[in-house]
Design a protein around this motif. Structure first.
Motif, PDB file in Angstrom:
ATOM      1  N   GLU A   1      40.815  68.010 -99.522  1.00  0.00           N
ATOM      2  CA  GLU A   1      40.835  67.948-100.985  1.00  0.00           C
ATOM      3  C   GLU A   1      40.314  66.625-101.517  1.00  0.00           C
ATOM      4  OE1 GLU A   1      44.646  70.863-101.917  1.00  0.00           O
ATOM      5  OE2 GLU A   1      44.921  68.691-101.821  1.00  0.00           O
ATOM      6  N   ARG A   2      40.460  65.567-100.763  1.00  0.00           N
ATOM      7  CA  ARG A   2      40.099  64.243-101.285  1.00  0.00           C
ATOM      8  C   ARG A   2      38.780  63.700-100.751  1.00  0.00           C
ATOM      9  NH1 ARG A   2      45.110  65.315-101.629  1.00  0.00           N
ATOM     10  NH2 ARG A   2      46.457  64.412-103.242  1.00  0.00           N
ATOM     11  N   LEU A   3      38.509  63.920 -99.492  1.00  0.00           N
ATOM     12  CA  LEU A   3      37.284  63.358 -98.922  1.00  0.00           C
ATOM     13  C   LEU A   3      36.079  64.256 -99.114  1.00  0.00           C
ATOM     14  CD1 LEU A   3      38.575  61.784 -95.593  1.00  0.00           C
ATOM     15  CD2 LEU A   3      38.268  60.715 -97.827  1.00  0.00           C
ATOM     16  N   ARG A   4      36.291  65.554 -99.115  1.00  0.00           N
ATOM     17  CA  ARG A   4      35.185  66.505 -99.270  1.00  0.00           C
ATOM     18  C   ARG A   4      34.043  66.172 -98.319  1.00  0.00           C
ATOM     19  NH1 ARG A   4      36.865  71.035-101.937  1.00  0.00           N
ATOM     20  NH2 ARG A   4      38.203  70.463-103.680  1.00  0.00           N
ATOM     21  N   PHE A   5      34.367  65.985 -97.065  1.00  0.00           N
ATOM     22  CA  PHE A   5      33.358  65.616 -96.067  1.00  0.00           C
ATOM     23  C   PHE A   5      32.485  66.814 -95.764  1.00  0.00           C
ATOM     24  CE2 PHE A   5      31.816  64.559 -91.790  1.00  0.00           C
ATOM     25  CZ  PHE A   5      31.422  63.244 -91.998  1.00  0.00           C
ATOM     26  N   ASN A   6      31.189  66.733 -96.142  1.00  0.00           N
ATOM     27  CA  ASN A   6      30.292  67.868 -95.948  1.00  0.00           C
ATOM     28  C   ASN A   6      29.229  67.539 -94.905  1.00  0.00           C
ATOM     29  OD1 ASN A   6      28.358  66.257 -97.281  1.00  0.00           O
ATOM     30  ND2 ASN A   6      28.947  67.105 -99.278  1.00  0.00           N
ATOM     31  N   GLU A   7      28.303  68.481 -94.742  1.00  0.00           N
ATOM     32  CA  GLU A   7      27.278  68.323 -93.707  1.00  0.00           C
ATOM     33  C   GLU A   7      26.316  67.182 -94.021  1.00  0.00           C
ATOM     34  OE1 GLU A   7      27.283  69.832 -90.933  1.00  0.00           O
ATOM     35  OE2 GLU A   7      28.905  71.228 -91.357  1.00  0.00           O
ATOM     36  N   LEU A   8      26.071  66.916 -95.299  1.00  0.00           N
ATOM     37  CA  LEU A   8      25.175  65.821 -95.655  1.00  0.00           C
ATOM     38  C   LEU A   8      25.780  64.480 -95.264  1.00  0.00           C
ATOM     39  CD1 LEU A   8      22.520  64.976 -96.882  1.00  0.00           C
ATOM     40  CD2 LEU A   8      23.609  64.949 -99.135  1.00  0.00           C
ATOM     41  N   GLN A   9      27.084  64.339 -95.468  1.00  0.00           N
ATOM     42  CA  GLN A   9      27.744  63.104 -95.042  1.00  0.00           C
ATOM     43  C   GLN A   9      27.737  62.984 -93.525  1.00  0.00           C
ATOM     44  OE1 GLN A   9      31.347  64.089 -97.061  1.00  0.00           O
ATOM     45  NE2 GLN A   9      30.983  62.680 -98.758  1.00  0.00           N
ATOM     46  N   ALA A  10      27.882  64.114 -92.839  1.00  0.00           N
ATOM     47  CA  ALA A  10      27.790  64.088 -91.382  1.00  0.00           C
ATOM     48  C   ALA A  10      26.393  63.672 -90.934  1.00  0.00           C
ATOM     49  CB  ALA A  10      28.144  65.462 -90.812  1.00  0.00           C
ATOM     50  N   THR A  11      25.371  64.109 -91.684  1.00  0.00           N
ATOM     51  CA  THR A  11      23.998  63.724 -91.368  1.00  0.00           C
ATOM     52  C   THR A  11      23.815  62.216 -91.515  1.00  0.00           C
ATOM     53  OG1 THR A  11      23.189  65.880 -92.121  1.00  0.00           O
ATOM     54  CG2 THR A  11      21.578  64.106 -91.955  1.00  0.00           C
ATOM     55  N   LEU A  12      24.449  61.631 -92.522  1.00  0.00           N
ATOM     56  CA  LEU A  12      24.373  60.177 -92.693  1.00  0.00           C
ATOM     57  C   LEU A  12      24.999  59.450 -91.506  1.00  0.00           C
ATOM     58  CD1 LEU A  12      25.294  59.795 -96.491  1.00  0.00           C
ATOM     59  CD2 LEU A  12      23.032  59.795 -95.445  1.00  0.00           C
ATOM     60  N   LEU A  13      26.097  60.000 -90.998  1.00  0.00           N
ATOM     61  CA  LEU A  13      26.738  59.390 -89.829  1.00  0.00           C
ATOM     62  C   LEU A  13      25.816  59.442 -88.620  1.00  0.00           C
ATOM     63  CD1 LEU A  13      29.182  58.196 -88.368  1.00  0.00           C
ATOM     64  CD2 LEU A  13      30.025  60.539 -88.039  1.00  0.00           C
ATOM     65  N   TRP A  14      25.188  60.588 -88.391  1.00  0.00           N
ATOM     66  CA  TRP A  14      24.260  60.702 -87.261  1.00  0.00           C
ATOM     67  C   TRP A  14      23.031  59.825 -87.476  1.00  0.00           C
ATOM     68  CZ3 TRP A  14      26.121  62.057 -82.968  1.00  0.00           C
ATOM     69  CH2 TRP A  14      27.099  63.040 -82.865  1.00  0.00           C
ATOM     70  N   ALA A  15      22.607  59.663 -88.724  1.00  0.00           N
ATOM     71  CA  ALA A  15      21.477  58.782 -89.014  1.00  0.00           C
ATOM     72  C   ALA A  15      21.801  57.346 -88.619  1.00  0.00           C
ATOM     73  CB  ALA A  15      21.118  58.856 -90.498  1.00  0.00           C
ATOM     74  N   ALA A  16      23.041  56.917 -88.861  1.00  0.00           N
ATOM     75  CA  ALA A  16      23.457  55.568 -88.462  1.00  0.00           C
ATOM     76  C   ALA A  16      23.439  55.425 -86.940  1.00  0.00           C
ATOM     77  CB  ALA A  16      24.857  55.275 -89.007  1.00  0.00           C
ATOM     78  N   ILE A  17      23.910  56.445 -86.243  1.00  0.00           N
ATOM     79  CA  ILE A  17      23.908  56.404 -84.773  1.00  0.00           C
ATOM     80  C   ILE A  17      22.480  56.333 -84.246  1.00  0.00           C
ATOM     81  CG2 ILE A  17      24.470  57.739 -82.705  1.00  0.00           C
ATOM     82  CD1 ILE A  17      26.914  58.815 -84.245  1.00  0.00           C
ATOM     83  N   ILE A  18      21.586  57.112 -84.858  1.00  0.00           N
ATOM     84  CA  ILE A  18      20.182  57.100 -84.445  1.00  0.00           C
ATOM     85  C   ILE A  18      19.559  55.740 -84.708  1.00  0.00           C
ATOM     86  CG2 ILE A  18      17.904  58.018 -85.059  1.00  0.00           C
ATOM     87  CD1 ILE A  18      19.308  60.742 -85.385  1.00  0.00           C
ATOM     88  N   GLY A  19      19.905  55.116 -85.832  1.00  0.00           N
ATOM     89  CA  GLY A  19      19.392  53.780 -86.112  1.00  0.00           C
ATOM     90  C   GLY A  19      19.798  52.780 -85.050  1.00  0.00           C
ATOM     91  N   PHE A  20      21.053  52.849 -84.615  1.00  0.00           N
ATOM     92  CA  PHE A  20      21.550  51.936 -83.581  1.00  0.00           C
ATOM     93  C   PHE A  20      20.853  52.190 -82.243  1.00  0.00           C
ATOM     94  CE2 PHE A  20      24.612  51.016 -80.173  1.00  0.00           C
ATOM     95  CZ  PHE A  20      24.844  49.660 -80.399  1.00  0.00           C
ATOM     96  N   LEU A  21      20.789  53.464 -81.848  1.00  0.00           N
ATOM     97  CA  LEU A  21      20.148  53.801 -80.573  1.00  0.00           C
ATOM     98  C   LEU A  21      18.646  53.506 -80.608  1.00  0.00           C
ATOM     99  CD1 LEU A  21      21.935  57.192 -79.761  1.00  0.00           C
ATOM    100  CD2 LEU A  21      22.441  54.924 -78.825  1.00  0.00           C
TER     101      LEU A  21
END
Length: 591
Positions: free
Chosen positions: A26-46
């Protein structure tokens, strides 16, 4: 039905976890786009660490070739003539022999280039072919080939993203976006330029700066740059940019003139690169012979001007920080262009981004010497014209003026340079476009069938973005089974299926009232709290139709069903947005 049947496993601990899950939903509303941002950060590091590893491996091989722990130009200046001829030739020979392995894997490769993987839209890069190309670039770069290093850095970073997308079984649109993030991380790693890295991919490859696609590029670029700076330091790559000062508004007029000159000169630079390709295409010889010949030409030029070796970064810094006689710089510029044309034309793997920066810096410096001779009282410096020339030349050559403007600012970290480089870059871009040459990367995209692929992308339907739905429940599932299913799923809706026919959904929020009523938990099954009027998609619907239905349903994920009601899979709103945002507007409308 007994309480054990209805609430199996529904202990106080499980009930508390479900409440936490609902609170977070109800509060975070974590969706697939936010998950994509997380994976984008991981890809940037790698991607950044991949770039670091490639750079250090290149330096090691360069030492092995030359025997010197120095920069490329310094190493070649210290070597006798015969070694200047031999080392680039051997490097070209090894690079060419490496490329012979590519033909063995060609039939198995989905895509062999990051631009192709992004434009085609499948996001799949061939691991073996990408590694073969990177090893070939490794031999070329370490032996002094006059070609940019950004090519293999971007290729390897994109490969990491592609492998990650396939391993996680991401749908087409998201794999495509992750490869684009890898490309942005590679550019950012090469030049310490996070904003320019994102705009490079957005302007040149994706052709769109829609926020759904641009946001992940920014995240990946920033993380990659922070990682690189933590390893290499955070100083500006072009320290000469710190000396730039705009003394008066009248100085902007010569910079506009420089923009015009760069716009007229850039088509000749592009023609020279294509001329090198045409010349080597006339040579009916194996690829290893062509690359060895390209290396030999570079080696022959280094006998007279060893400054031409490498990607040109050292030369750019020299032009911006040291005084040059115009005759000497003109000779070096001509020799460097010939060496780059020979390397590029022979088929060496790499890029011409940094050589383009040097061409702009040298051309701008020469133009600045002329302006300082005509207007000595203005107190202008040729090095300042070199900085502006880099941006103007890059904008005209790539067809991406915004990226070029930001790139020069990030390379110098000097705010005062923005206004003159903006004027010169935009003027150069329009002058060059009026002459209608093929841009630096336009020919590459054309060779990869971008036009045909765009037409193919326009015909893709919902079914092409669909992924199998593994989070389904039976309508007779107990309340405890429903609760545990939500703990195992990140989605807020679970699909109810009977005999593979879609019946409806159970919402995470719909089970909330029953958590405080244990006496009802033993009686409830999924069918009792199911919504049977939930919006569903058809596999033959267009992306725009899907986006309209997403707006009506206000859901992040919708089921895809056949006409008979059979559940085929599911599509997320993020994937539709990434698909539409990753193409120019005309293509998106056509979809």
């Amino acid at each position: 039905m007994t309480e054990a049947d209805g609430t199996a496993g529904m202990s106080k601990f499980i009930r508390r976890l479900v409440r936490v899950r609902i609170w977070l939903g109800e509060r975070l509303r974590f969706n697939e786009l936010q998950a994509t941002l997380l994976w984008a950060a991981i890809i940037g590091f790698l991607g950044a660490w991949t770039s670091i590893a490639f750079k250090e491996a290149t330096e090691w091989l360069h030492h092995l070739f030359t025997g010197f722990h120095q920069t490329e130009i310094a190493s070649f200046k210290s070597m006798p003539t015969w070694r200047r001829l031999l080392i680039p030739t051997i490097g070209g020979l090894l690079a060419g022999l490496t490329l012979l392995f590519r033909t063995r894997f060609k039939a198995q490769a989905n895509s062999t280039d990051y631009m192709e993987a992004v434009v085609v839209g499948d996001g799949n890069l061939s691991v073996r072919v990408s590694l073969v190309k990177s090893v070939s670039a490794w031999f070329s770069g370490a032996s002094g080939a006059s070609i940019g290093r950004e090519g293999p850095l971007v290729q390897l970073s994109s490969l990491v993203a592609s492998v990650l997308g396939r391993w996680l079984k991401f749908p087409l649109a998201r794999k495509r976006q992750l490869v684009a993030c890898g490309a942005a991380a590679g550019i950012a790693s090469a030049y310490h330029a996070p904003i320019a890295g994102a705009f490079f991919v957005a302007e040149i490859v994706l052709g769109s700066v829609a926020m759904e696609a641009f946001g992940p590029l920014v995240i990946s670029s920033v993380i990659a740059t922070l990682t690189i700076r933590a390893h290499e330091g955070d100083a500006a790559i072009l320290e000469g940019g710190e000396a730039f000062t705009l003394h008066s508004n009248a100085e902007l007029l010569p910079y506009v003139g420089l923009g015009i000159a760069c716009g007229l000169a850039t088509p000749m630079f592009l023609s020279l690169m294509k001329g090198g390709e045409r010349a080597f295409s006339l040579l009916k010889a194996p690829v290893w012979v062509k690359l060895a010949l390209g290396g030999l030409i570079v080696g022959a030029i280094t006998v007279f001007r060893p400054e031409v070796v490498g990607n040109g970064r050292e030369l750019v810094i020299d032009v911006l920080t040291k005084p040059w006689a115009w005759q000497a710089l003109a000779v070096v510029l001509i020799c460097k262009l010939l060496a780059t044309a020979a390397t590029f034309g022979s088929g060496a793997v790499g890029g011409v981004f940094t050589p383009t920066l040097f061409a702009g810096a040298a051309f701008g410096y020469l133009f600045g010497i002329a302006m300082c001779s005509l207007f000595p009282a203005w107190g202008m410096e040729p090095g300042a014209f070199g900085l502006i020339g880099m941006g103007a030349f890059l904008a005209a050559a790539t067809g991406a003026p915004v990226m070029a403007i930001i790139m020069i600012f990030e390379l110098t970290l000097n705010y005062q340079i923005l206004m003159p480089v903006m004027l010169a870059s935009v003027v150069a871009y329009y002058i060059c476009r009026s002459l209608k040459p093929e841009t630096l990367y336009g020919e590459a995209l054309k060779r990869k069938g971008a036009a045909a692929v765009a037409q193919h992308l326009a015909t893709l339907k919902v079914g092409d973005l669909m992924t199998p739905d593994t989070g389904t429940l039976s309508p007779n599932a107990t309340f405890g089974e429903v609760a545990r299913a939500f703990l195992q799923s990140r989605h807020e809706f679970l699909h109810i299926v009977h005999d593979n026919r879609f019946l409806g959904v159970v919402s995470l929020h719909d089970i909330k009232p029953y958590l405080d009523q244990p006496e009802l938990e033993s009686l409830l099954i999924a069918r009792d709290v199911m919504r049977d009027d939930f919006t569903r998609l058809q596999p033959d619907q267009t992306m725009n139709e899907a986006l309209e239905l997403f707006g009506q349903a206000e859901a992040e994920r919708l089921p895809v069903t056949a006409i008979t009601g059979e559940l085929l899979g599911a599509v997320t709103k993020t994937d539709v947005l990434l698909f539409l945002a990753g193409k120019p507007k005309k293509q998106a409308v056509a979809a």
